[in-house]
Write an enzyme that holds these catalytic residues in place. Structure first.
Site, PDB file in Angstrom:
ATOM      1  N   CYS A  91      18.703 -26.514   5.506  1.00  0.00           N
ATOM      2  CA  CYS A  91      18.774 -27.707   4.662  1.00  0.00           C
ATOM      3  C   CYS A  91      18.931 -27.354   3.186  1.00  0.00           C
ATOM      4  O   CYS A  91      18.891 -28.231   2.331  1.00  0.00           O
ATOM      5  CB  CYS A  91      17.521 -28.571   4.837  1.00  0.00           C
ATOM      6  SG  CYS A  91      17.314 -29.212   6.510  1.00  0.00           S
ATOM      7  N   ARG A 126      20.738 -36.405   0.746  1.00  0.00           N
ATOM      8  CA  ARG A 126      20.521 -36.225   2.181  1.00  0.00           C
ATOM      9  C   ARG A 126      19.036 -36.052   2.494  1.00  0.00           C
ATOM     10  O   ARG A 126      18.510 -36.677   3.428  1.00  0.00           O
ATOM     11  CB  ARG A 126      21.299 -35.006   2.650  1.00  0.00           C
ATOM     12  CG  ARG A 126      21.087 -34.634   4.099  1.00  0.00           C
ATOM     13  CD  ARG A 126      21.572 -33.219   4.347  1.00  0.00           C
ATOM     14  NE  ARG A 126      21.483 -32.832   5.729  1.00  0.00           N
ATOM     15  CZ  ARG A 126      21.426 -31.581   6.143  1.00  0.00           C
ATOM     16  NH1 ARG A 126      21.434 -30.588   5.251  1.00  0.00           N
ATOM     17  NH2 ARG A 126      21.346 -31.290   7.406  1.00  0.00           N
TER      18      ARG A 126
END
Length: 284
Positions: A186, A231
């Site tokens: 991530c 995100r």
């Protein structure tokens, strides 16, 4: 030098490029076997396809006669440096060096056989190959940790500003009863590399000044980081409102595609805004 050129040309440009392809077959076998198995470089085959398309657009360069009859010492030097790097990389089994050598070998071969104009034509496709070279893991780790920290430290105050009770411990966000860990996958490094390759092609294909092309390409870095922050915030909010299963399920996998789409749209919007500003400057 003219004697050297007379030996190589016209003794056959197709033969020379065929030899180049044969030399690098083992290199690409290694890339397919394990070089591109690294998750952050799984896009390597796509980069190769784009490179082949870019070269195909320049196919006329390879079928034309040299623009002049001179041997360019610069091109010959670049070719020799590339062959030296290839030899060193192959002997010491350093895939990064071996793969990187393809760039100077391609540039040097083209400049040596076909002249300066041909070299200029293949310069971008050759340099674009840098995106298919897997860097050493320590380099990826060196970038991953700062990116994770940036994404987590920026997301925390933004979520708090939006009214959520959020705290952070390093790269772990705590929101409600949940904790969101910003893992390596991530961090955004994968999307950053992919987006930079897409941004490079997008900027290259624009019929604009080199300055604007540079601005568009470099803007990918902040755009990708901002998209990754968005995100993470979205994942945190979905987890907070709908539970961990929702946050870590389909949306977690889909969010990578969403990030890519957001970044590309942002790049196009930036392109349009720069055009409008330039138009206003000309009218004003």
């Amino acid at each position: 030098m003219r004697l050297l050129q007379g030996v190589v040309y016209p003794a056959k440009i197709p033969v020379a490029y065929s030899l180049l392809v044969i030399i690098y077959i083992p290199t690409f076998y290694k890339l397919f076997s394990y070089g591109w198995k690294v998750a952050d470089y799984s896009h390597g085959p796509l980069i190769l396809l784009v490179f082949l398309w870019l070269i195909w657009r320049k196919k006329g360069v390879f079928s034309s006669s040299p623009s002049d009859n001179r041997v360019h010492p610069f091109a010959l030097s670049v070719l020799l440096i590339g062959l030296f790097l290839y030899t060193v990389g192959s002997i010491h089994k350093i895939l990064m060096v071996e793969t990187f050598s393809l760039i100077p070998v391609l540039i040097g071969t083209t400049g040596f056989l076909l002249g300066r104009e041909a070299l200029r034509q293949v310069l971008f496709p050759a340099v674009f190959l840098i995106f298919l070279i897997p860097p050493p893991l320590f380099f990826i780790d060196m970038l991953t940790s700062p990116l994770k920290m940036i994404v987590a430290s920026v997301s925390e105050p933004l979520l708090r500003f939006a009214g959520y009770l959020v705290s952070r411990n390093g790269v772990i966000l705590f929101i409600g009863d949940y904790s969101i860990v910003v893992g390596d996958e991530c961090s955004g490094i994968r999307s950053l590399i992919s987006l930079m390759s897409v941004g490079a092609v997008y900027a290259y294909l624009q019929n604009v000044s080199n300055l604007k092309k540079s601005v568009l390409f470099l803007s990918i870095i902040p755009i990708a980081i901002c998209a990754n922050i968005f995100r993470l915030m979205l994942l945190a909010l979905i987890t907070y409102h709908f539970g961990e299963a929702a946050g870590q399920g389909f949306f977690h996998n889909f969010s990578g595609i969403l990030l890519f789409i957001i970044a590309l749209i942002s790049l196009i919007i930036l392109d349009v805004l720069i055009d409008r500003r330039n138009q206003n400057d000309r009218n004003g």
